[in-house]
Design an enzyme around this catalytic site. Structure first.
Site, PDB file in Angstrom:
ATOM      1  N   LYS A  30       0.837  -1.205   0.000  1.00  0.00           N
ATOM      2  CA  LYS A  30       0.000   0.000   0.000  1.00  0.00           C
ATOM      3  C   LYS A  30       0.870   1.251   0.000  1.00  0.00           C
ATOM      4  CE  LYS A  30      -3.909  -0.408   2.126  1.00  0.00           C
ATOM      5  NZ  LYS A  30      -4.706  -0.788   3.260  1.00  0.00           N
ATOM      6  N   ARG A 100      -3.461   3.008   8.526  1.00  0.00           N
ATOM      7  CA  ARG A 100      -3.731   1.701   7.905  1.00  0.00           C
ATOM      8  C   ARG A 100      -2.494   0.845   7.888  1.00  0.00           C
ATOM      9  NH1 ARG A 100      -8.303   2.632   3.961  1.00  0.00           N
ATOM     10  NH2 ARG A 100      -8.455   4.884   3.912  1.00  0.00           N
ATOM     11  N   GLY A 109      -8.373  -7.659   4.497  1.00  0.00           N
ATOM     12  CA  GLY A 109      -9.234  -7.911   5.647  1.00  0.00           C
ATOM     13  C   GLY A 109      -8.502  -8.455   6.853  1.00  0.00           C
ATOM     14  N   MET A 111      -5.621  -7.097   8.413  1.00  0.00           N
ATOM     15  CA  MET A 111      -4.998  -6.151   9.322  1.00  0.00           C
ATOM     16  C   MET A 111      -5.967  -4.996   9.573  1.00  0.00           C
ATOM     17  SD  MET A 111      -1.968  -7.505   9.687  1.00  0.00           S
ATOM     18  CE  MET A 111      -0.536  -6.499   9.713  1.00  0.00           C
ATOM     19  N   ARG A 344      -3.369  -1.648  -6.279  1.00  0.00           N
ATOM     20  CA  ARG A 344      -2.527  -2.840  -6.148  1.00  0.00           C
ATOM     21  C   ARG A 344      -2.896  -3.783  -7.290  1.00  0.00           C
ATOM     22  NH1 ARG A 344      -5.617  -5.045  -0.756  1.00  0.00           N
ATOM     23  NH2 ARG A 344      -7.606  -5.303  -1.742  1.00  0.00           N
ATOM     24  N   HIS A 464     -16.058  -9.086   1.798  1.00  0.00           N
ATOM     25  CA  HIS A 464     -15.076 -10.020   2.354  1.00  0.00           C
ATOM     26  C   HIS A 464     -15.296 -11.417   1.802  1.00  0.00           C
ATOM     27  CE1 HIS A 464     -13.618 -12.861   5.425  1.00  0.00           C
ATOM     28  NE2 HIS A 464     -12.593 -12.031   5.461  1.00  0.00           N
ATOM     29  N   SER A 787      14.871 -42.660 -11.909  1.00  0.00           N
ATOM     30  CA  SER A 787      13.687 -41.875 -11.592  1.00  0.00           C
ATOM     31  C   SER A 787      13.632 -41.774 -10.072  1.00  0.00           C
ATOM     32  CB  SER A 787      12.435 -42.558 -12.130  1.00  0.00           C
ATOM     33  OG  SER A 787      11.305 -41.819 -11.737  1.00  0.00           O
ATOM     34  N   CYS A 857       9.422 -39.063  -9.969  1.00  0.00           N
ATOM     35  CA  CYS A 857       8.027 -39.483 -10.106  1.00  0.00           C
ATOM     36  C   CYS A 857       7.296 -39.538  -8.771  1.00  0.00           C
ATOM     37  CB  CYS A 857       7.939 -40.823 -10.822  1.00  0.00           C
ATOM     38  SG  CYS A 857       8.726 -42.164  -9.901  1.00  0.00           S
ATOM     39  N   TYR A 877      13.135 -34.467 -16.494  1.00  0.00           N
ATOM     40  CA  TYR A 877      11.672 -34.338 -16.445  1.00  0.00           C
ATOM     41  C   TYR A 877      11.152 -34.533 -15.031  1.00  0.00           C
ATOM     42  CZ  TYR A 877      11.398 -39.415 -15.988  1.00  0.00           C
ATOM     43  OH  TYR A 877      11.522 -40.685 -15.522  1.00  0.00           O
TER      44      TYR A 877
HETATM   45  C1  PEP Z   1       8.024 -42.993  -4.664  1.00  0.00           C
HETATM   46  O1  PEP Z   1       8.390 -43.697  -3.729  1.00  0.00           O
HETATM   47  O2  PEP Z   1       8.271 -41.785  -4.750  1.00  0.00           O
HETATM   48  C2  PEP Z   1       7.204 -43.572  -5.747  1.00  0.00           C
HETATM   49  C3  PEP Z   1       6.870 -42.857  -6.793  1.00  0.00           C
HETATM   50  O3  PEP Z   1       6.770 -44.831  -5.569  1.00  0.00           O
HETATM   51  P1  PEP Z   1       5.500 -45.219  -4.689  1.00  0.00           P
HETATM   52  O4  PEP Z   1       4.820 -43.960  -4.292  1.00  0.00           O
HETATM   53  O5  PEP Z   1       4.656 -46.083  -5.542  1.00  0.00           O
HETATM   54  O6  PEP Z   1       6.143 -45.947  -3.559  1.00  0.00           O
END
Ligand code: PEP
Ligand code: MG
Length: 904
Positions: A30, A100, A109, A111, A344, A464, A787, A857, A877
């Site tokens: 502000k 303010r 809302g 502060m 803002r 709000h 992975s 993963c 990835y």
């Molecule tokens: C993990 O352990 O991150 C994984 C992807 O395998 P899971 O969740 O199936 O054990």
């Protein structure tokens, strides 16, 4: 050399300012923007800002000021008084100020604000004489006592409200604006009594005393419970504190030529490029957002005051051209003259984010890079939010019982509750809750956070309820004035319908419609287009999404794969932009139909021959699934993980299923039970699972590898590209990997010979055991890819059970006195610990195998903060569940932009 005196106070006024919009960290959002608006020539009432550094000192030093701050405030006050030709709380020519809060991140809302500071029994007389408007002066005074009492001294707000209502009742008036000057003086007498009763002292009549008490209250409010909760919920971290903005007052309540309003330079709900706002004449401060009276739309201001309307329209484009983003402004009109009180970057729905950014790129206002960097990846999932099923509304001939304002988009259906506490309680029991309130206040945040939808009977689009629900992505209908809510009896009546607590209600946050019944809720427009249930040309939301994702793809370098284990999930993942499958959990394919029976037979087999027989039943099913998945992928890589969970997870626990299994296998129920208990493990997640299964029972691995490779060959024969990647789970020692790889290669070579055909493939492993991360250089000599299974890696590195840690992890992360981890380490990668393992293993892996493909993963693959880290580590990835793929793509593009910036 003399040490430079620290500066704690920054002045703005008369076209000049000590600060700029770049100084948000120390002036708060502000304060920085008040300075900036002043410098670009907009009509801003002059004032000064006490910095967040002063607040930080105050919090850390037993609520005392840093040296010199008090004097600096007084110097700046004197400067303001000179500029205004008035003196704070003077008995002849009084200057009145607002006080303010304003932190670097906006906390709407959260502060506290104090208006009309400087009024005293003598200065109020001077104000009457100066304005010739006794009613206005008394009204300002009673508001000041109320705010000061409430905010600074903690006098319960409802005490003042009750006194006001009593006076209104006694004179037979229903609106505040109907009260005469005499009535207001009566209110003030009652207010002063309340103040004294609760604080034990008289209302302060020294304006300087008022000013510092108010400043302290703002500083103090930085650490009040709701501010802390808001920061925690919105992941606002690392700020010094709040700034305090002290600004000369302008009045929207000086009669019918005065007013106050809020506006957005574009529609915060849809993003449409039109001026969007609301105002109330003869009103002050929070009246518009508090929802006490329902405000008017900004276009109608053209009839009330065409000059001011035009000035606002001009300011709209000045601000957008200056800030290059949609602005959310507050303004006041005092006796026909416009003042800007705030600007803002506007909070908006994700739909509005997409449209405003795509439009601004097309208008040449911003670059694609800026557009991508701004859209909040954490909100992105809401694009896929549900809507009320219109077909079912049509088919059943359902009619809305009333309509309010379409404050926050999305459809919701559930049971109604009238208090936030009850909503929280019922949501915890697993109920879908619609929170119904006359109007909401910051105390309701907890209930709103768990509600499927929020309904209020009062308040506008900027109330709000509307602002907070939009921020949360929670569908909301506000200002549904026909709802007669009885919060004591816990009932509501609307156009002949009577609903009690627990009854069903459905709301359409896109239109404002309310239905007094349960309605199915279905998926978002984007999902419908992707599923082929809606034409792309019919959905402008989808079109904006598509254009925006085009920008994202141009910028991101990190690949985004999906965790998917069925053809349907694969199809959706590809439609959402997945570039491959990073994790196909084959065990998920074993549930349902006959499959579970076959796997149970395999588990209960007494010898290799029996086991191979059961596996032979599974082979065609697995092969069929892989074929369907490979076809959906059209040549994108598919990482298929071999069987991972402990076998007992597949065995039946109840007597009926055990009986059925025994019958099918021609053995006794006791034998089934006995085998099950022999597989029992005290610590199964560290037990007989992952590659250990394949090592002890290589025939399982052989069957799965055969299914993968034969499926790939079949798909290749159809002329479709295919890239299977075989993933060995839970390796901790490179010898385990070498063993499994050898068995797999033998099978593969055999199939190639049988079929007279080859396919490209890779064999790699998951890195989810800390030992594997530490010896990654050894493993990488043999593996073509890693992975990172960060779920297990977190579990094993931190020693937190994935299944049982919730009981203590909450306090570990959230309790202010603990916060051992910044975030839940199972949701956001623990950079300093688990992250270090990922980084180290990547480097070790690349040291012996420079071409190794690296991915992740675990659940962290869909978490924007973790993705930024993985991008920095240089993984190829991330892989996450299909609906998180677009979030991950956006987060990856944002990470790439940050990386580019830091190189510069
Ligand atoms: C993990 O352990 O991150 C994984 C992807 O395998 P899971 O969740 O199936 O054990
Ligand atoms: Mg795992």
């Amino acid at each position: 050399m003399a040490k430079k005196k620290p500066k704690y106070v920054y002045f703005f006024g008369s076209g000049e300012a000590d600060g700029t919009s770049q100084m948000k960290d120390i002036l708060g959002g502000k304060g920085a923007n008040l300075a900036e608006m002043t410098s670009i020539g907009l009509p801003v009432p002059p004032g000064f800002t006490i910095s967040t550094e002063a607040c930080a000192y105050y919090s850390a030093n037993k609520e005392t000021y840093p040296e010199g701050m008090r004097e600096e405030v007084l110097e700046n006050l004197a400067k303001l008084e000179r500029l205004m030709g008035a003196k704070l709380g003077d008995s002849e020519n009084p200057l009145l100020v607002s006080v303010r809060s304003g932190a670097a991140s906006s906390m709407p809302g959260m502060m506290d604000t104090i208006l009309n500071l400087g009024l005293t029994p003598t200065s109020v007389q001077a104000l009457i004489a100066k304005t010739n408007n006794a009613r206005f002066a008394w009204d300002s005074y009673r508001r000041f006592i109320q705010m000061f009492g409430d905010v600074v001294m903690g006098v319960p707000h409802h005490e003042f409200e009750r006194a006001l209502q009593d006076v209104k009742d006694s004179v037979g008036k229903s609106l505040d604006t109907d009260l005469s000057s005499e009535n207001l003086q009566e209110v003030i007498v009652r207010y002063e009594r309340i103040y004294k009763r609760f604080t034990g002292e008289s209302f302060p009549t020294d304006p300087i005393d008022q000013l510092f008490k108010a400043t302290n209250a703002v500083f103090h409010s930085w650490n009040n419970e709701r501010a802390k909760k808001y920061r925690q919920m919105n992941d606002i971290r690392g700020l010094l504190g709040t700034a305090v903005n002290i600004q000369s007052m302008v009045y929207g309540n000086m009669g019918d030529t005065s007013g106050t309003g809020v506006a957005f330079t574009r529609d915060p709900s849809t993003g449409e490029n039109k001026f969007y706002g609301e105002y109330l004449m003869n009103a002050q401060g929070e009246d518009v957002v508090a929802g006490i009276r329902t405000p008017k739309t900004i276009e109608t201001l053209r009839d009330v005051n065409p000059e001011v309307y035009q000035q606002l329209v001009d300011i709209r484009s000045i601000l957008e051209n200056h800030y290059h983003d949609m602005q959310d402004v507050e303004f006041t009109i005092q006796e026909g003259k416009l003042y800007m009180l705030q600007t803002r970057n506007g909070k908006r729905t994700i739909f509005s984010w997409l449209k405003t950014q795509v439009d601004m790129v097309n208008e040449g206002l911003i670059t694609k890079e800026i557009a991508v960097s701004r859209v909040p990846s954490g909100e992105f999932g809401k694009l896929f939010a549900p809507v009320l099923d219109t077909k079912s509304i049509r088919d059943q001939g359902l009619e809305e019982v009333t309509r309010g304002l379409n404050a926050s988009p999305g459809g919701a259906s559930g049971q109604i509750y009238f208090t936030a506490a009850k909503a929280e309680e019922m949501a915890a029991e697993g109920k879908d809750v619609i929170l119904v309130r006359s109007e909401t206040s910051p105390e309701d945040i907890g209930g709103m956070a768990v509600a499927k939808g929020v309904v209020t009977s009062r308040g506008g689009m900027t109330s709000h309820a509307a602002v907070v629900a939009r921020g949360m992505g929670c569908p909301c209908v506000s200002g549904a004035g026909e709802l007669h809510i009885n919060e004591t009896k816990k009932t509501l009546e609307v156009n002949g319908h009577r609903l009690s607590e627990g009854d069903y209600m459905s709301i359409d946050g896109f239109t404002g419609a309310i239905y007094a019944t349960k309605i199915p809720v279905r998926s978002s427009e984007i999902v419908q287009v992707l599923n082929g249930n809606m034409k792309e040309s019919e959905s402008s939301i989808f079109q904006n999404y598509k254009i925006f994702m085009g920008y994202v793809n141009e910028l991101k370098t990190l690949g985004v794969y999906a965790n998917a284990d069925s053809p349907n999930d694969t199809k959706m993942a590809v439609a959402l932009g997945a570039e491959g499958i990073g994790l196909c959990r084959t065990e998920h394919m074993f549930f349902g139909g006959n499959r579970i029976m076959s796997i149970r037979k395999m588990i209960l087999a007494n010898n290799v021959v029996e086991r191979e027989k059961a596996l032979a039943e599974l082979l065609p099913m697995q092969r069929g699934d892989f074929e369907a998945i490979f076809i959906e992928l059209h040549g994108r890589p598919a990482t298929v993980r071999l069987l991972d969970p402990p076998l007992h997870e597949f065995l039946p626990n109840d007597h009926t299923s055990r009986h059925e299994l025994a019958l099918q296998m021609g053995i006794t129920v006791e034998e089934v039970a006995q085998k099950s208990s022999s597989l029992h493990e005290f610590n199964p997640m560290l037990g007989f699972r992952g590659c250990r299964l394949a090592i002890i029972y290589p025939e399982i691995l052989r069957m799965q590898v055969r299914a993968i490779i034969e499926a790939a060959i079949n798909v290749k024969r159809k002329g479709i590209l295919v890239h299977p990647e075989i993933m060995i789970p839970l390796v901790g020692n490179y010898k385990e990997f070498v063993f499994c790889k050898k068995v797999a290669l033998e099978v593969i070579e055999k199939i190639f010979e049988e079929q007279g055909m080859h396919v490209e493939y890779k064999i790699g492993t998951m890195i989810e055991v800390p030992r594997a991360a530490i010896t990654a250089d050894e493993i990488a000599k043999e593996a073509e890819f890693f992975s990172f299974g960060t779920n297990d890696l977190t579990q094993m590195a931190c020693g937190f059970s994935r299944d049982d840690a919730a009981s203590f992890l909450g306090p570990y992360v959230n309790d202010i006195d603990k916060q051992f981890y910044d975030y839940d380490p199972f949701a956001t990668i623990d950079i300093d610990g688990v992250g270090k393992l990922v980084d180290m293993a990547s480097k070790l892996g690349r040291s012996t195998n420079p071409n190794i493909k690296l991915g992740i993963c675990g659940e962290h693959g869909g978490d924007p903060k973790s993705i930024a880290f993985f991008n920095q580590v240089g993984l190829n990835y991330v892989s996450c569940s299909p609906f998180r793929v677009p979030i991950a793509r956006l987060a990856a593009a944002q990470a790439a932009l940050i990386a580019k910036d830091s190189k510069k």
